[in-house]
Write a protein that holds these residues in place. Sequence first.
Motif, short mmCIF file in Angstrom:
data_model
loop_
_atom_site.label_atom_id
_atom_site.label_comp_id
_atom_site.label_asym_id
_atom_site.label_seq_id
_atom_site.Cartn_x
_atom_site.Cartn_y
_atom_site.Cartn_z
N ILE A 43 20.11 45.70 -16.46
CA ILE A 43 19.30 46.80 -17.01
C ILE A 43 18.74 46.33 -18.35
N ARG A 44 17.44 46.23 -18.48
CA ARG A 44 16.83 45.72 -19.71
C ARG A 44 15.72 46.65 -20.16
N ALA A 45 14.65 46.10 -20.60
CA ALA A 45 13.58 46.86 -21.27
C ALA A 45 12.79 47.71 -20.26
N GLY A 46 11.78 48.41 -20.79
CA GLY A 46 11.08 49.31 -19.89
C GLY A 46 9.65 49.64 -20.26
N VAL A 47 9.06 48.94 -21.25
CA VAL A 47 7.69 49.26 -21.67
C VAL A 47 6.81 48.02 -21.51
N GLY A 184 24.13 47.06 -33.47
CA GLY A 184 23.68 46.84 -32.10
C GLY A 184 23.14 48.14 -31.52
N TRP A 185 22.70 48.09 -30.28
CA TRP A 185 22.26 49.29 -29.56
C TRP A 185 23.22 49.55 -28.40
N LEU A 186 23.77 50.77 -28.41
CA LEU A 186 24.55 51.23 -27.26
C LEU A 186 23.57 51.98 -26.35
N GLU A 198 7.19 61.64 -23.65
CA GLU A 198 6.92 60.30 -24.20
C GLU A 198 8.18 59.80 -24.94
N LEU A 199 8.19 58.51 -25.26
CA LEU A 199 9.36 57.95 -25.95
C LEU A 199 9.49 58.54 -27.34
N ILE A 200 10.74 58.70 -27.78
CA ILE A 200 11.02 59.18 -29.14
C ILE A 200 11.88 58.15 -29.87
N TYR A 201 11.36 57.57 -30.94
CA TYR A 201 12.11 56.67 -31.82
C TYR A 201 12.56 57.50 -33.02
N ALA A 202 13.87 57.68 -33.16
CA ALA A 202 14.39 58.58 -34.19
C ALA A 202 15.10 57.81 -35.30
N ALA A 209 18.14 56.28 -33.07
CA ALA A 209 18.30 56.68 -31.67
C ALA A 209 16.95 56.53 -30.97
N LEU A 210 16.99 56.28 -29.67
CA LEU A 210 15.76 56.15 -28.88
C LEU A 210 15.93 56.91 -27.56
N CYS A 211 14.93 57.74 -27.27
CA CYS A 211 14.90 58.44 -25.98
C CYS A 211 13.78 57.80 -25.15
N SER A 212 14.17 57.13 -24.08
CA SER A 212 13.19 56.50 -23.20
C SER A 212 13.44 56.99 -21.77
N MET A 213 12.81 56.30 -20.83
CA MET A 213 12.93 56.78 -19.45
C MET A 213 12.61 55.66 -18.46
N ARG A 214 12.90 55.88 -17.19
CA ARG A 214 12.54 54.95 -16.12
C ARG A 214 11.65 55.66 -15.10
N SER A 215 11.81 56.98 -14.99
CA SER A 215 11.02 57.77 -14.04
C SER A 215 11.19 59.23 -14.45
N SER A 219 16.57 58.69 -17.06
CA SER A 219 16.36 58.51 -18.51
C SER A 219 17.18 57.35 -19.03
N ARG A 220 16.69 56.78 -20.15
CA ARG A 220 17.35 55.65 -20.81
C ARG A 220 17.47 56.02 -22.28
N TYR A 221 18.69 56.05 -22.79
CA TYR A 221 18.91 56.42 -24.19
C TYR A 221 19.63 55.29 -24.92
N PRO A 293 14.97 44.92 -29.83
CA PRO A 293 14.22 45.70 -28.82
C PRO A 293 13.39 46.85 -29.40
N THR A 294 13.45 47.07 -30.70
CA THR A 294 12.77 48.22 -31.31
C THR A 294 11.29 48.28 -30.99
N GLY A 295 10.64 47.12 -30.91
CA GLY A 295 9.20 47.13 -30.66
C GLY A 295 8.82 46.95 -29.21
N ALA A 296 9.86 46.86 -28.34
CA ALA A 296 9.65 46.69 -26.89
C ALA A 296 8.80 45.45 -26.60
N ASN A 384 -0.14 47.14 -32.66
CA ASN A 384 0.96 46.21 -32.36
C ASN A 384 1.78 46.72 -31.18
N TYR A 385 1.99 48.03 -31.11
CA TYR A 385 2.84 48.57 -30.05
C TYR A 385 2.19 48.38 -28.67
N VAL A 386 0.87 48.59 -28.57
CA VAL A 386 0.21 48.41 -27.26
C VAL A 386 0.07 46.93 -26.94
C1 PHB Z 1 13.75 51.05 -22.69
O1 PHB Z 1 13.23 51.97 -22.03
O2 PHB Z 1 14.74 50.40 -22.29
C2 PHB Z 1 13.15 50.70 -24.05
C3 PHB Z 1 11.97 51.31 -24.45
C4 PHB Z 1 11.43 51.00 -25.70
C5 PHB Z 1 12.07 50.10 -26.52
C6 PHB Z 1 13.26 49.48 -26.11
C7 PHB Z 1 13.80 49.79 -24.87
O3 PHB Z 1 11.54 49.81 -27.75
#
Ligand code: PHB
Length: 390
Positions: A43-47, A184-186, A198-202, A209-215, A219-221, A293-296, A384-386
């Motif tokens: 399980i790795r990145a997603g963007v 580190g990131w748990l 949409e993704l939330i970088y907190a 904290a980061l709220c992301s997703m796969r579908s 969800s991926r946190y 991984p902060t910048g994906a 930079n993000y895109v």
């Molecule tokens: C993820 O969905 O795993 C993800 C998304 C954005 C990041 C890092 C990881 O910056």
Amino acid sequence: MRTQVAIIGAGPAGLLLGQLLSRAGIDNVIVEQRSREHVLSRIRAGVLEQGMVDLLREAGVAGRLEREGLVHDGVCLAFADALHRIDLKALTGGKTVTVYGQTEVTHDLVEARQALGRPSFYEAQDVALHAIDTDRPRVSFRIGEEAQELQCDVIAGCDGYHGVCRRSIPENAITSFERVYPFGWLGLLVDRPPAAPELIYAHHERGFALCSMRSPERSRYYIQVPQNERVEAWSDEAFFLELRRRLPVEIAATLVAGPAIEKSIAPLRSFVAEPMRFGRLFLAGDAAHIVPPTGAKGLNLAASDIRYLFDALREHFLDHSAAGLESYSARALARIWKAERFSWWMTGLLHRFPERNPFEQRMQQAELDYLVGSPAAAAALAENYVGLPY
Ligand code: PHB
Ligand code: APR
């Protein structure tokens, strides 16, 4: 056994290179130390940046991505209990990112390689490179008790940060640059709807904290944890309690918790090895560089490396020109260092650094306030993000 390109590693970089080479009629063999099942279970990145989506389409493996990938026009920053949307599309003249798990990218590439019937050796042991500074490099390895040797013209080192390829380059011929972060990131994967569209970088005083997703159903946190934290110390309940404490109340209140289907801790480091070539060995992806991984950017940098390396190999084998291979390292590093900068900057912006003094803490707060108050600052983050141009 003989081939034109020996690819070490069956992660996204190795598989994508193999797919592009195969479609161009350039013979290649992949040698991977883990099992196919293990590689597919990661399980790795997603963007994905648009450049990577385009490259996967060129490789003929974007069918499921186009059906299931989630195109995102924006991303959110959260701090001081407020949400701030960065309108990526408006700030970049129409560019977007696509949310699609690296696990799915790997799956699609493995399936495509199997369909082409190209040779891959999984569970290869004692992989070693030989004569990499000659025009007859070789790769030796063992499958079970059976010794194998692969003669080739070029070796693509796509074996990640812990691989054998970078370590096969003489120490006086390579320079490393590294920063290890004190946290580190748990990460937790859960089959529940995402916390937000949409993704939330907190940023929070308790930590990032980061709220992301796969579908829409998965969800991926992530939450920032101390460097030596153990995943066993975190129950699912403790994770979601801490995650909610770091998010704006409006998000925490509607976030849907559930049983983790995956939970792991990843260390954060910035790393670059220069140059990315030694003789007939060319490094690509995590074998040559790591970003927090902060910048994906990790997966997306592997893609741009493969863009440059594939173009160079096609020139070498089909046009009999060495120009692309000669310029590969410098060309890849020019983009890598800018992505390293962005990932380092975004990590510094959003994480809690206990060792920072009060002035530095204020600088971080001012950076956040400036970012959400200035269209110029937001545009710099957005471009930079895109993804910067290839
Ligand atoms: C993820 O969905 O795993 C993800 C998304 C954005 C990041 C890092 C990881 O910056
Ligand atoms: N011999 C053969 N294969 C090896 C060896 C070795 N000595 N050492 C490692 N490998 C394999 C690993 O098992 C892995 O499957 O090389 C592969 C490297 O894949 P990744 O680590 O995924 O690296 P890369 O393909 O460059 O993709 C970068 O993956 O780890 C993420 O965050 C990273 O998103 C980024 C992406």
